[in-house]
Scaffold this active site. Sequence first.
Site, mmCIF file in Angstrom:
data_model
loop_
_atom_site.group_PDB
_atom_site.id
_atom_site.type_symbol
_atom_site.label_atom_id
_atom_site.label_comp_id
_atom_site.label_asym_id
_atom_site.label_seq_id
_atom_site.Cartn_x
_atom_site.Cartn_y
_atom_site.Cartn_z
ATOM 1 N N SER A 104 0.853 -1.186 0.000
ATOM 2 C CA SER A 104 0.000 0.000 0.000
ATOM 3 C C SER A 104 0.888 1.235 0.000
ATOM 4 O O SER A 104 2.009 1.211 0.515
ATOM 5 C CB SER A 104 -0.894 -0.001 1.232
ATOM 6 O OG SER A 104 -1.447 1.273 1.463
ATOM 7 N N SER A 105 0.379 2.322 -0.549
ATOM 8 C CA SER A 105 1.160 3.560 -0.574
ATOM 9 C C SER A 105 1.382 4.125 0.825
ATOM 10 O O SER A 105 2.253 4.981 1.029
ATOM 11 C CB SER A 105 0.467 4.607 -1.446
ATOM 12 O OG SER A 105 -0.827 4.904 -0.954
ATOM 13 N N CYS A 106 0.626 3.630 1.820
ATOM 14 C CA CYS A 106 0.792 4.143 3.189
ATOM 15 C C CYS A 106 2.088 3.639 3.832
ATOM 16 O O CYS A 106 2.401 4.032 4.959
ATOM 17 C CB CYS A 106 -0.406 3.776 4.050
ATOM 18 S SG CYS A 106 -0.429 2.066 4.587
ATOM 19 N N TYR A 133 -0.697 -0.889 10.310
ATOM 20 C CA TYR A 133 -0.897 -1.528 9.000
ATOM 21 C C TYR A 133 0.354 -1.377 8.134
ATOM 22 O O TYR A 133 0.815 -2.329 7.498
ATOM 23 C CB TYR A 133 -2.101 -0.889 8.312
ATOM 24 C CG TYR A 133 -2.387 -1.395 6.920
ATOM 25 C CD1 TYR A 133 -2.999 -2.630 6.721
ATOM 26 C CD2 TYR A 133 -2.060 -0.633 5.808
ATOM 27 C CE1 TYR A 133 -3.278 -3.089 5.442
ATOM 28 C CE2 TYR A 133 -2.330 -1.082 4.525
ATOM 29 C CZ TYR A 133 -2.939 -2.307 4.349
ATOM 30 O OH TYR A 133 -3.207 -2.772 3.069
ATOM 31 N N LYS A 137 2.878 -4.242 6.365
ATOM 32 C CA LYS A 137 3.101 -4.302 4.920
ATOM 33 C C LYS A 137 4.584 -4.154 4.573
ATOM 34 O O LYS A 137 5.092 -4.823 3.671
ATOM 35 C CB LYS A 137 2.274 -3.222 4.211
ATOM 36 C CG LYS A 137 0.793 -3.554 4.128
ATOM 37 C CD LYS A 137 0.560 -4.827 3.322
ATOM 38 C CE LYS A 137 -0.890 -5.167 3.144
ATOM 39 N NZ LYS A 137 -1.102 -6.405 2.370
ATOM 40 N N HIS A 176 -12.845 3.200 3.086
ATOM 41 C CA HIS A 176 -11.975 4.246 2.561
ATOM 42 C C HIS A 176 -12.818 5.387 1.993
ATOM 43 O O HIS A 176 -14.034 5.295 1.878
ATOM 44 C CB HIS A 176 -11.058 3.660 1.480
ATOM 45 C CG HIS A 176 -10.013 2.752 2.017
ATOM 46 N ND1 HIS A 176 -10.071 1.380 1.887
ATOM 47 C CD2 HIS A 176 -8.862 3.006 2.694
ATOM 48 C CE1 HIS A 176 -9.011 0.832 2.454
ATOM 49 N NE2 HIS A 176 -8.266 1.796 2.949
#
Length: 311
Positions: A104-106, A133, A137, A176
């Site tokens: 994920s971009s997070c 999270y 990842k 989201h």
Amino acid sequence: MRLFISGHTGMVGGALVRRFANEPGVTLLTRTRKELDLTDQSAVHAFYAAEKPDVVIVAAGKVGGIHANNTYPAEFIHQNLAIASNCIHGAWLGGVKRLLFLGSSCIYPKLAPQPMREDCLLSSALEPTNEAYAIAKIAGLKMAEYYRKQYGVVYHSAMPTNLYGPGDNYHPQNSHVMPALIRRFHEAKEAGLAEVPAWGTGSPRREFMHADDLADACAFLLRLENPPDLVNVGCGTDETIRELVEQVAEVVGFQGKIVWDASKPDGSPRKLLDTSLLNSLGWQPRISLKEGLARTYQSFLEEQQAGKLRG
């Protein structure tokens, strides 16, 4: 090729199934959560031993918006760490030579330079609201990288931007931003409301990509003989939240007023992925935001009509 898509009942997994369902020479392997608990190490290892997949895409995970990440951090880090570890180590034990892990971009720092390049990973602090999270990842993508380095298997990772599309989770609190907006405007239209509230000033910029484009990018990456360990997958363009909200309202057909509450937080001013690496390899997204929104709202209506709406 025997392809195992973990998390096939989710939005991303569903897009992957659509992409590979009619691919010549591909036999899809899928399991629901009831059929295979990916947090159960022995169950995952037994599945690999019995089914012997050639390729694995790890699309499963516990996901949610800011509220969910902030409220259930223990669940987010535990479940996502377990899924990553079991799927990657189990694949290696089972003789799987190719694995694609989806992050994920997070994973990128809160104050990462914009647009965010792959090499800014671990360069500074994460956004606190989704740190649990993100750490899980990051551990998964690093695990894939190190298994490739030590064992010679082609395990690699893709970091998608904000995604939307059929099969999304429309939970009123835990979803989201895109599905939350679609549901909010749809229900406001159905109820004949004169106005709908929106948080913040609307000035932050966000990037959104249709899940079917991500699935196509995954197929592209799996065809590469020597893919990057980590590659961003996005559109390379972004919209202001105000522009996004107005577009969703238009697609849904809400005729009322949008009332912005500037006392509410805006979040990060911008989150845009640098997609130059993937573009240089020869891949580009195909679905515009306008087309993607229309397709997603239509799927929302169909899922609602069929009683299959998630959330």
